[in-house]
Scaffold this active site. Sequence first.
Site, PDB file in Angstrom:
ATOM      1  N   ASP A  31       0.808  -1.235   0.000  1.00 37.91           N
ATOM      2  CA  ASP A  31       0.000   0.000   0.000  1.00 37.91           C
ATOM      3  C   ASP A  31       0.837   1.281   0.000  1.00 37.91           C
ATOM      4  O   ASP A  31       0.324   2.349  -0.296  1.00 37.91           O
ATOM      5  CB  ASP A  31      -0.921   0.030   1.228  1.00 37.91           C
ATOM      6  N   ALA A  73      -2.809   6.254 -18.080  1.00 34.25           N
ATOM      7  CA  ALA A  73      -4.267   6.137 -17.911  1.00 34.25           C
ATOM      8  C   ALA A  73      -4.904   7.492 -18.217  1.00 34.25           C
ATOM      9  O   ALA A  73      -4.218   8.520 -18.277  1.00 34.25           O
ATOM     10  CB  ALA A  73      -4.579   5.711 -16.486  1.00 34.25           C
ATOM     11  N   GLU A 118      -8.731   1.250  -4.260  1.00 39.41           N
ATOM     12  CA  GLU A 118      -9.655   0.518  -3.383  1.00 39.41           C
ATOM     13  C   GLU A 118     -10.295   1.447  -2.349  1.00 39.41           C
ATOM     14  O   GLU A 118     -11.454   1.289  -1.971  1.00 39.41           O
ATOM     15  CB  GLU A 118      -8.832  -0.580  -2.677  1.00 39.41           C
TER      16      GLU A 118
HETATM   17  O1  F6P Z   1      -2.370  -4.063   3.228  1.00 41.69           O
HETATM   18  C1  F6P Z   1      -2.285  -4.836   2.093  1.00 41.69           C
HETATM   19  C2  F6P Z   1      -3.648  -5.158   1.572  1.00 41.69           C
HETATM   20  O2  F6P Z   1      -3.522  -5.990   0.440  1.00 41.69           O
HETATM   21  C3  F6P Z   1      -4.546  -3.953   1.251  1.00 41.69           C
HETATM   22  O3  F6P Z   1      -4.229  -3.354   0.023  1.00 41.69           O
HETATM   23  C4  F6P Z   1      -5.912  -4.565   1.296  1.00 41.69           C
HETATM   24  O4  F6P Z   1      -6.879  -3.598   1.613  1.00 41.69           O
HETATM   25  C5  F6P Z   1      -5.777  -5.570   2.402  1.00 41.69           C
HETATM   26  O5  F6P Z   1      -4.401  -5.867   2.535  1.00 41.69           O
HETATM   27  C6  F6P Z   1      -6.524  -6.856   2.177  1.00 41.69           C
HETATM   28  O6  F6P Z   1      -6.341  -7.660   3.284  1.00 41.69           O
HETATM   29  P1  F6P Z   1      -6.745  -9.175   3.367  1.00 41.69           P
HETATM   30  O7  F6P Z   1      -5.854  -9.948   2.452  1.00 41.69           O
HETATM   31  O8  F6P Z   1      -6.547  -9.537   4.794  1.00 41.69           O
HETATM   32  O9  F6P Z   1      -8.169  -9.248   2.910  1.00 41.69           O
END
Ligand code: F6P
Length: 363
Positions: A138, A197, A239
């Site tokens: 992230d 993009a 996201e």
């Molecule tokens: O922090 C890394 C991450 O992949 C985020 O981008 C995402 O919101 C989250 O973890 C998803 O977590 P999990 O794999 O526990 O659903």
Amino acid sequence: MTAIAVLTSGGDAPGMNAAIRAVTKVAASHGIPTWGVERGFDGLIDGEFRPLTRRSKSGAPAPLHEIEIQGGEGGTMLGSSRCPRFFERESRAMAVEQLEEYSITGVVVIGGNGSMAGIHAFAGETDIPIVGIPASIDNDIGLTREALGVDSALNTIVKACDNISDTARSHHRAFIVEVMGRRSGYLAMAAAVATAADAVLMPEVPHTRDDVIDSVVNCIESSFDEGRDKTRVLIIKAEGIDVPTHEIVEEATRKMEAHGKDYELRGAVLGHVVRGGDASYRDRFLAGRFGRVAVEGLLAGTTDVMAGWNIGVDIGITTTDDWIRLFDIGDVLVETEALLDGTSPVSIDRVARMEAIQGVLAL
Ligand code: F6P
């Protein structure tokens, strides 16, 4: 220092294995054996330790073959967890007992901002030094220009967007591609620049639901309008934008139909695909440098610090590596929060840069 422990915590990230390898090898070069802790802080509490070194013929510790071969792979060979238990004092006391049982006198934690908060809580309750290595796709950890995993994740996103662009151009379509990042829009922003993009939707820019839909509609209509020979529209959505991608697709399509336009819009959520895969050159290279500095920090008795790639700042402890300093985790956590709530100069600068190039993206 008699032995060190290394663990990976939170969401896995490419580069974690390379950091485990680096920590183990650097420790061995100082004659120190390394224990791997399985399943992150959960394994620390429950005493799930396994050796990452063996005794060589001379009696000195040498890394196990497994460490050598898995160093470039994605994921984490030690396993990981998100561990709410570690935020309870009794669980941290159990972790200290486990470390004492194994005569471990230093700990390296490789993980994201939740893991850094865990280190900070732990460091106040034990004399065993503990140092963090930032790892999270992230890029939402304060005081490091990049965390491990960011570069590999971006390479995966760029490849996926290139593939999607092939089909978009073939069918004269618009696509919204959603990328991970939790509350941070960094991956979306960086990927938008790298893939040329047409627009980016990131949570750091204040928005309402209507703003999101309208900006998608405007972007597609102005791109596909007559007189332009564009055959692809690519919009990268973070996201952290709180409108689900399929709802944006449905509502924007309805609005365009109401305007008499029958442009085709599709959505693709890349999800966990972005988190896996082999570590890029840069993540492996950074992992090696972070690993070295982390072990040297432990040897110097430093605790409650994180290795950060940050050049030209006047805080933190300088190290043997020009790029990398050891930052007080209290400072890291404050800067992390500011990054996420948009008040950090780093986020302000990111948003300003994005606003400045929106016009270029839209061309
Ligand atoms: O922090 C890394 C991450 O992949 C985020 O981008 C995402 O919101 C989250 O973890 C998803 O977590 P999990 O794999 O526990 O659903």
